[in-house]
Motif scaffolding. Structure first.
Motif, short mmCIF file in Angstrom:
data_model
loop_
_atom_site.label_atom_id
_atom_site.label_comp_id
_atom_site.label_asym_id
_atom_site.label_seq_id
_atom_site.Cartn_x
_atom_site.Cartn_y
_atom_site.Cartn_z
N ALA A 115 0.84 -1.21 0.00
CA ALA A 115 0.00 0.00 0.00
C ALA A 115 0.87 1.25 0.00
O ALA A 115 0.57 2.24 -0.67
CB ALA A 115 -0.93 -0.01 1.21
N ASP A 116 1.95 1.20 0.74
CA ASP A 116 2.87 2.33 0.82
C ASP A 116 3.48 2.64 -0.55
O ASP A 116 3.71 3.80 -0.90
CB ASP A 116 3.96 2.00 1.84
CG ASP A 116 4.91 3.16 2.07
OD1 ASP A 116 6.09 3.04 1.66
OD2 ASP A 116 4.48 4.17 2.64
N ALA A 128 1.35 -10.98 -0.85
CA ALA A 128 1.09 -9.62 -0.39
C ALA A 128 2.06 -8.61 -0.97
O ALA A 128 1.71 -7.45 -1.20
CB ALA A 128 1.16 -9.58 1.14
N ASP A 129 3.32 -9.02 -1.24
CA ASP A 129 4.31 -8.08 -1.75
C ASP A 129 4.11 -7.73 -3.22
O ASP A 129 4.80 -6.88 -3.77
CB ASP A 129 5.73 -8.61 -1.51
CG ASP A 129 5.97 -9.97 -2.16
OD1 ASP A 129 5.10 -10.84 -2.02
OD2 ASP A 129 7.03 -10.16 -2.78
N HIS A 130 3.14 -8.38 -3.85
CA HIS A 130 2.81 -8.08 -5.24
C HIS A 130 1.44 -7.43 -5.38
O HIS A 130 1.23 -6.60 -6.24
CB HIS A 130 2.83 -9.37 -6.08
CG HIS A 130 4.19 -9.98 -6.23
ND1 HIS A 130 4.89 -9.97 -7.41
CD2 HIS A 130 4.97 -10.62 -5.33
CE1 HIS A 130 6.06 -10.58 -7.24
NE2 HIS A 130 6.12 -10.99 -5.98
N LEU A 181 -2.19 -2.85 -5.14
CA LEU A 181 -3.31 -2.75 -6.08
C LEU A 181 -4.63 -2.53 -5.37
O LEU A 181 -5.59 -2.02 -5.98
CB LEU A 181 -3.39 -4.03 -6.93
CG LEU A 181 -2.17 -4.32 -7.82
CD1 LEU A 181 -2.37 -5.63 -8.58
CD2 LEU A 181 -1.89 -3.18 -8.78
N LEU A 182 -4.71 -2.89 -4.09
CA LEU A 182 -5.96 -2.73 -3.35
C LEU A 182 -6.36 -1.27 -3.18
O LEU A 182 -7.49 -0.89 -3.52
CB LEU A 182 -5.86 -3.43 -1.99
CG LEU A 182 -5.48 -4.91 -2.02
CD1 LEU A 182 -5.35 -5.45 -0.60
CD2 LEU A 182 -6.50 -5.72 -2.80
N LEU A 204 -8.75 -8.15 -3.88
CA LEU A 204 -8.67 -7.58 -5.21
C LEU A 204 -9.84 -8.07 -6.06
O LEU A 204 -10.44 -7.29 -6.82
CB LEU A 204 -7.34 -7.97 -5.87
CG LEU A 204 -7.14 -7.45 -7.31
CD1 LEU A 204 -7.27 -5.94 -7.38
CD2 LEU A 204 -5.78 -7.90 -7.84
N ALA A 205 -10.21 -9.33 -5.91
CA ALA A 205 -11.34 -9.88 -6.68
C ALA A 205 -12.62 -9.11 -6.39
O ALA A 205 -13.38 -8.78 -7.31
CB ALA A 205 -11.51 -11.36 -6.35
#
Length: 390
Positions: free
Chosen positions: A33-34, A64-66, A70-71, A146-147
């Motif tokens: 997110a950052d 999570a690191d990818h 995107l969220l 994300l879905a």
């Protein structure tokens, strides 16, 4: 002209590709997110102001690191038909609905099932190894998957509604207005293994109902997969890649979308965290291929780059994304193996951070005498001169 930007995504991945001759833009993964808040967001706004759209967003897999960055992007971007930041034309992402049959989507929850799902959703995605803004990361990684964001925003997802999977045996080619995407993996076998592992895990935790629409739970559980790191190769080691390579066994890494993007006159290879043998299998039939740029798999881990793979692919530009936290990537053996090969062109290795291995590489001499350059802390645009390889 094609340009690639690698963002400072801590131990994760986030890349933006743009072309100017026929305006094209593609976001591959989003880091944390950052990463989005500090870096990606402003670039997307600038692209939109310049008349660009995001022709494609690729979430290579659910680690999570990818995926975490995107969220907040899709949450803030809102509806696809009225985007707040930038229009998005296509998204590639494998979630649960991409892997289950319609009959498996029937929902039937007992009270105990509902309680378990609430706990999993509350845990959300794992945070970065270290973060300066834990509150922001917690907010981003909990709640919507994300879905769910793609569905609620009515985005074009896997060319439709996300119910088909992206992979060598599924959606394997995507023709965009200004680019062509050739999907090399994952195979249906790898996705079946991921699906089986997830079902086993959710049953182990006590869920007994039908699978239902559990995309968020699927993504959260997969992102918390526990993997065995094995023997860590030291950045000071003089070992060759053949001595230290052993295959990755992470089921989420095995589900990575890896692909070739043909943009203008450039061919770009993005490998996510895919398994080395899977990538090599994709190239064995056609033999060695030289790309205009390669995103090295799994942050330069010796588990995801093999001697065979490096016999099959080469490029004047290699991108390695990691700050070294967590698993001390990249492995020096991988970097040495890349530059030790004979070549008729100089190679540049682009690192978005300075790491012990990248610093060692700067003082290294290729065994073949091939020229190479090490660029550290490189988070600006890199120009790729496609079609100029001799």
């Amino acid at each position: 002209m094609v340009e690639i930007k690698s963002y400072p995504a801590k131990n994760g991945d986030a890349f933006l590709v743009k072309a100017t001759q026929a305006p094209f833009a593609m976001l591959v993964d989003g880091g944390y997110a950052d990463t989005f808040e500090k870096h990606i967001r402003s670039d997307l706004r600038s692209l939109a102001e310049g008349g660009y759209v995001l022709d494609l967003v690729v979430a290579t897999h659910v680690d999570a690191d990818h995926i975490s960055g995107l969220l907040p992007f899709f949450r803030l971007n809102g509806q696809a038909k009225a985007p707040v930041i930038i229009p998005v034309r296509d998204v590639l992402h494998n979630s649960l609905r991409s892997l289950v049959t319609p009959t498996e989507r029937k929902r039937g929850l007992r009270p105990d099932d509902a309680s378990l799902l609430r706990e999993i959703r509350h845990r959300g995605y794992p945070p970065p190894v270290s973060t300066m803004n834990l509150e922001q990361e917690i907010s981003a990684r909990q709640g919507s998957s994300l879905a769910e964001l793609l569905c609620n925003g009515d985005y074009r997802w896997n060319t439709n509604d996300g119910t088909i999977f992206v992979g060598a045996d599924g959606l394997a080619e995507l023709s965009l207005a200004k680019a062509r995407i050739e999907v090399l993996g994952p195979s249906q076998l790898r996705l079946n293994v991921l699906r089986k592992w997830w079902i086993s895990e959710i049953r182990r935790l006590g869920f007994v109902g039908s699978l239902g629409e559990l995309d968020d739970v699927f993504e959260f559980l997969c992102a918390h997969e526990m993997v065995h790191p094995g023997v860590q190769t030291l950045t000071s080691s003089d070992a060759d890649l053949a001595e230290v390579h052993f295959p990755d066994d992470s089921v989420t890494n095995g589900s990575s979308i890896c692909f070739v993007a043909e943009v203008e006159n450039s061919r770009l290879l993005f490998l996510g965290d895919a398994w080395a043998d899977d990538i090599a299998t994709a190239f064995r039939q056609n033999g060695p291929t030289i790309f205009d740029a390669v995103k090295v798999a799994h942050h330069g881990s010796a588990r995801n780059t093999s001697p065979e793979l490096l016999r099959l692919i080469d490029s004047p530009h290699f991108f390695i994304s990691t700050n070294g936290e967590g698993h001390q990537h990249p492995d020096l053996a991988v970097l040495k193996a890349i530059v030790d090969r004979p070549a008729t062109f100089p190679r540049t290795l682009h690192f978005n951070y300075s790491t012990p291995a990248s610093r060692r590489l700067k003082d290294y001499r290729s065994k073949s005498g091939s020229a190479f350059l090490v660029e550290e802390n490189q988070t600006d645009w890199v120009t790729i001169n496609g079609g100029n390889i001799i």
